[in-house]
Design a protein around this motif. Structure first.
Motif, PDB file in Angstrom:
ATOM      1  N   GLN A 185      24.098   4.786  -0.994  1.00 52.07           N
ATOM      2  CA  GLN A 185      23.124   4.734   0.103  1.00 52.07           C
ATOM      3  C   GLN A 185      22.749   6.132   0.591  1.00 52.07           C
ATOM      4  OE1 GLN A 185      23.725   1.748   3.051  1.00 52.07           O
ATOM      5  NE2 GLN A 185      22.489   2.771   4.596  1.00 52.07           N
ATOM      6  N   LEU A 186      23.712   7.061   0.628  1.00 52.00           N
ATOM      7  CA  LEU A 186      23.408   8.415   1.071  1.00 52.00           C
ATOM      8  C   LEU A 186      22.409   9.071   0.128  1.00 52.00           C
ATOM      9  CD1 LEU A 186      23.912  10.683   3.050  1.00 52.00           C
ATOM     10  CD2 LEU A 186      25.877  11.401   1.640  1.00 52.00           C
ATOM     11  N   ARG A 187      22.591   8.866  -1.196  1.00 49.98           N
ATOM     12  CA  ARG A 187      21.654   9.404  -2.177  1.00 49.98           C
ATOM     13  C   ARG A 187      20.271   8.752  -2.005  1.00 49.98           C
ATOM     14  NH1 ARG A 187      23.835  11.664  -6.951  1.00 49.98           N
ATOM     15  NH2 ARG A 187      25.461  13.142  -6.345  1.00 49.98           N
ATOM     16  N   LEU A 188      20.268   7.455  -1.753  1.00 51.33           N
ATOM     17  CA  LEU A 188      18.998   6.736  -1.600  1.00 51.33           C
ATOM     18  C   LEU A 188      18.240   7.240  -0.379  1.00 51.33           C
ATOM     19  CD1 LEU A 188      17.082   4.458  -2.458  1.00 51.33           C
ATOM     20  CD2 LEU A 188      18.485   2.879  -1.111  1.00 51.33           C
ATOM     21  N   VAL A 189      18.945   7.440   0.740  1.00 49.23           N
ATOM     22  CA  VAL A 189      18.306   7.958   1.957  1.00 49.23           C
ATOM     23  C   VAL A 189      17.741   9.346   1.703  1.00 49.23           C
ATOM     24  CG1 VAL A 189      18.743   8.764   4.307  1.00 49.23           C
ATOM     25  CG2 VAL A 189      19.668   6.561   3.557  1.00 49.23           C
ATOM     26  N   THR A 190      18.511  10.187   0.999  1.00 51.19           N
ATOM     27  CA  THR A 190      18.051  11.544   0.682  1.00 51.19           C
ATOM     28  C   THR A 190      16.799  11.500  -0.183  1.00 51.19           C
ATOM     29  OG1 THR A 190      20.327  12.367   0.794  1.00 51.19           O
ATOM     30  CG2 THR A 190      18.719  13.745  -0.353  1.00 51.19           C
ATOM     31  N   LEU A 226       9.525   1.020  -2.868  1.00 54.32           N
ATOM     32  CA  LEU A 226      10.910   0.567  -2.733  1.00 54.32           C
ATOM     33  C   LEU A 226      11.125  -0.143  -1.392  1.00 54.32           C
ATOM     34  CD1 LEU A 226      12.753   3.718  -4.161  1.00 54.32           C
ATOM     35  CD2 LEU A 226      12.479   1.510  -5.286  1.00 54.32           C
ATOM     36  N   LEU A 227      10.633   0.469  -0.316  1.00 58.08           N
ATOM     37  CA  LEU A 227      10.881  -0.091   1.022  1.00 58.08           C
ATOM     38  C   LEU A 227      10.169  -1.419   1.246  1.00 58.08           C
ATOM     39  CD1 LEU A 227      10.597   3.247   3.033  1.00 58.08           C
ATOM     40  CD2 LEU A 227      12.678   1.882   2.712  1.00 58.08           C
ATOM     41  N   SER A 228       9.018  -1.598   0.615  1.00 59.15           N
ATOM     42  CA  SER A 228       8.258  -2.836   0.824  1.00 59.15           C
ATOM     43  C   SER A 228       8.760  -3.993  -0.030  1.00 59.15           C
ATOM     44  CB  SER A 228       6.780  -2.592   0.524  1.00 59.15           C
ATOM     45  OG  SER A 228       6.600  -2.205  -0.830  1.00 59.15           O
ATOM     46  N   ASN A 229       9.709  -3.736  -0.930  1.00 61.60           N
ATOM     47  CA  ASN A 229      10.211  -4.800  -1.800  1.00 61.60           C
ATOM     48  C   ASN A 229      11.690  -5.090  -1.571  1.00 61.60           C
ATOM     49  OD1 ASN A 229       7.954  -5.649  -3.714  1.00 61.60           O
ATOM     50  ND2 ASN A 229       7.872  -3.417  -3.893  1.00 61.60           N
ATOM     51  N   MET A 230      12.145  -4.808  -0.350  1.00 64.10           N
ATOM     52  CA  MET A 230      13.502  -5.187   0.052  1.00 64.10           C
ATOM     53  C   MET A 230      13.399  -5.909   1.388  1.00 64.10           C
ATOM     54  SD  MET A 230      15.037  -1.497   1.351  1.00 64.10           S
ATOM     55  CE  MET A 230      14.562  -0.585  -0.100  1.00 64.10           C
ATOM     56  N   SER A 231      14.500  -6.361   1.897  1.00 62.45           N
ATOM     57  CA  SER A 231      14.463  -7.071   3.171  1.00 62.45           C
ATOM     58  C   SER A 231      13.964  -6.146   4.282  1.00 62.45           C
ATOM     59  CB  SER A 231      15.860  -7.596   3.526  1.00 62.45           C
ATOM     60  OG  SER A 231      16.726  -6.522   3.843  1.00 62.45           O
ATOM     61  N   GLN A 232      13.227  -6.694   5.232  1.00 65.08           N
ATOM     62  CA  GLN A 232      12.661  -5.900   6.321  1.00 65.08           C
ATOM     63  C   GLN A 232      13.744  -5.195   7.135  1.00 65.08           C
ATOM     64  OE1 GLN A 232      10.045  -8.264   8.714  1.00 65.08           O
ATOM     65  NE2 GLN A 232       8.589  -8.647   7.048  1.00 65.08           N
ATOM     66  N   ARG A 233      14.850  -5.879   7.314  1.00 58.29           N
ATOM     67  CA  ARG A 233      15.941  -5.282   8.098  1.00 58.29           C
ATOM     68  C   ARG A 233      16.502  -4.049   7.391  1.00 58.29           C
ATOM     69  NH1 ARG A 233      21.438  -8.506  10.018  1.00 58.29           N
ATOM     70  NH2 ARG A 233      22.424  -6.734  11.077  1.00 58.29           N
ATOM     71  N   GLY A 251      16.183   0.015   8.497  1.00 56.13           N
ATOM     72  CA  GLY A 251      17.352   0.886   8.619  1.00 56.13           C
ATOM     73  C   GLY A 251      17.219   2.144   7.778  1.00 56.13           C
ATOM     74  N   LEU A 252      16.730   1.989   6.537  1.00 54.56           N
ATOM     75  CA  LEU A 252      16.567   3.139   5.648  1.00 54.56           C
ATOM     76  C   LEU A 252      15.467   4.071   6.148  1.00 54.56           C
ATOM     77  CD1 LEU A 252      16.914   1.410   2.145  1.00 54.56           C
ATOM     78  CD2 LEU A 252      18.544   2.965   3.242  1.00 54.56           C
ATOM     79  N   GLY A 256      14.192   9.249   8.321  1.00 54.46           N
ATOM     80  CA  GLY A 256      13.500  10.046   9.330  1.00 54.46           C
ATOM     81  C   GLY A 256      14.418  11.020  10.027  1.00 54.46           C
ATOM     82  N   GLN A 257      15.688  10.658  10.173  1.00 52.72           N
ATOM     83  CA  GLN A 257      16.666  11.523  10.820  1.00 52.72           C
ATOM     84  C   GLN A 257      17.277  12.536   9.857  1.00 52.72           C
ATOM     85  OE1 GLN A 257      19.513   8.730  12.370  1.00 52.72           O
ATOM     86  NE2 GLN A 257      18.039   7.771  13.785  1.00 52.72           N
TER      87      GLN A 257
END
Length: 354
Positions: free
Chosen positions: A276-281, A299-306, A310-311, A316-317
């Motif tokens: 997940q850390l690699r994915l966020v980066t 990627l973001l539009s083809n996973m659960s909204q929740r 979060g990602l 953004g941070q």
């Protein structure tokens, strides 16, 4: 156990011998097998026996009705005596022998023995042929006559036959497809001989030092190379061999190729295998360019909204990402997709098929 059963089980037409109540060896073997099955005992795999022994044993069991207790006891005692007399047993079959000799003979010798066994007259040659990859079958299919190619496609699993047919030149593909409709009257012996001939061709091919084609190997290396290195190598390849360079370009799969070649429904599988850390980066770094933003949104539009929300917040941070760290994170996402592809969990879209 299997060896002892083989010893008391003759081939078809075996004669009676001295023993309990004048039973044939095949009848005694049938009694032992039936008793072990009835008592829930551990029966060795009879598939290791020659086919004629397996067939004879099954036919004998179909003919028999009942055996008295005294006869059964005598057969059991004789069978136990057979087991007591076994001093040493061999694995039986080439693969069993190679397993025992593993580490004691060279890999080249083992491969040569396997190839020779595949082209021999015993067994079904198609069992080995259907397991060969498409890239190995295609050159032989292209060289063979239309009739042989039709038989070959008819014997292969439908997905593999369809893939091979799609790789043939258009005219030959049409002729072969029509010839398949004419294979209904082909004799089984003819099909077996064609299989033996094809197996012999593969047996005569020298063993390859590398798995995969040169195009696949170069493409796999460039997949995880820095973008600058990848561009320089491709430029050099185009100057040296433009045709090879074009094939390598098609084999390359990078972070930017994800929206075009990954099926949207497979995105959740990718999310599960990538740290997940690699994915966020990777998501944070991607959104600094139009091409990267397209990948991130795919990627973001083809996973659960929740999960997507979060990602987005974590990305953004994340702040500004160094170039080297960004490439490592994006390569980790690509490596996860390649891992799923190799395991068969995802199938990448071929650009020509879009």
């Amino acid at each position: 156990m299997a060896q002892a059963l083989a010893k008391i089980t003759p081939t078809r037409g075996g004669a009676a011998e001295d023993g309990p109540r004048g039973l044939t060896r095949r009848e005694k073997a049938a009694i032992i097998v039936r008793l072990m099955l009835a008592e829930g005992g551990s029966l060795p795999p009879l598939s290791s026996l020659p086919e004629d022994l397996q067939a004879g044993l099954t036919e004998q069991m179909a003919r028999m009705r009942s055996v008295d207790r005294a006869t059964m006891t005598a057969v059991i005692e004789e069978f136990l005596d057979e087991l007591d007399q076994v001093g040493l047993s061999f694995p039986g079959g080439l693969e069993g022998a190679l397993a025992v000799m593993d580490g004691h003979i060279s890999p080249d010798t083992a491969n040569r023995l396997r190839r020779l066994a595949g082209s021999g007259g015993k067994g079904d040659p198609w069992e080995k042929l259907v397991g060969l990859p498409v890239d190995e079958l295609l050159p032989v299919l292209e060289q063979e006559s239309t009739e042989v190619a039709a038989v070959m496609l008819s014997k292969l699993p439908v997905p593999k036959a369809a893939e091979l047919l799609g790789k043939l030149p258009g005219e030959k593909a049409r002729r072969v497809a029509y010839a398949v409709s004419m294979t209904g009257s082909v004799e089984p012996e003819t099909v077996r001989r064609i299989g033996q001939s094809l197996a012999a061709q593969f047996a005569n091919q020298p063993a390859r030092a590398f798995s995969g084609t040169p195009v696949d190997r170069v493409g796999a290396i460039l997949n995880v190379s820095p973008a600058l290195t990848r561009d320089e190598v491709l430029k050099g390849l185009e100057e040296a061999d433009a045709a090879f360079a074009e094939k390598v370009r098609k084999a390359i799969f990078t972070f930017q190729h994800i929206p075009a070649r990954l099926n949207p429904r497979d995105v959740p599988k990718v999310i599960r295998v990538v740290d997940q850390l690699r994915l966020v980066t990777a998501l944070a770094a991607a959104q600094t360019t139009p091409e990267g933003t397209e990948v991130a949104e795919f990627l973001l539009s083809n996973m659960s909204q929740r999960m997507a929300q979060g990602l987005r917040e974590e990305a953004g941070q994340r702040g500004k990402v160094k170039e080297k760290e960004a490439e490592e994170a994006m390569n980790a996402v690509v490596a996860g997709i390649r891992q799923l592809e190799e395991s068969g969990e995802v199938v990448l879209i071929v650009e020509e098929d879009e």
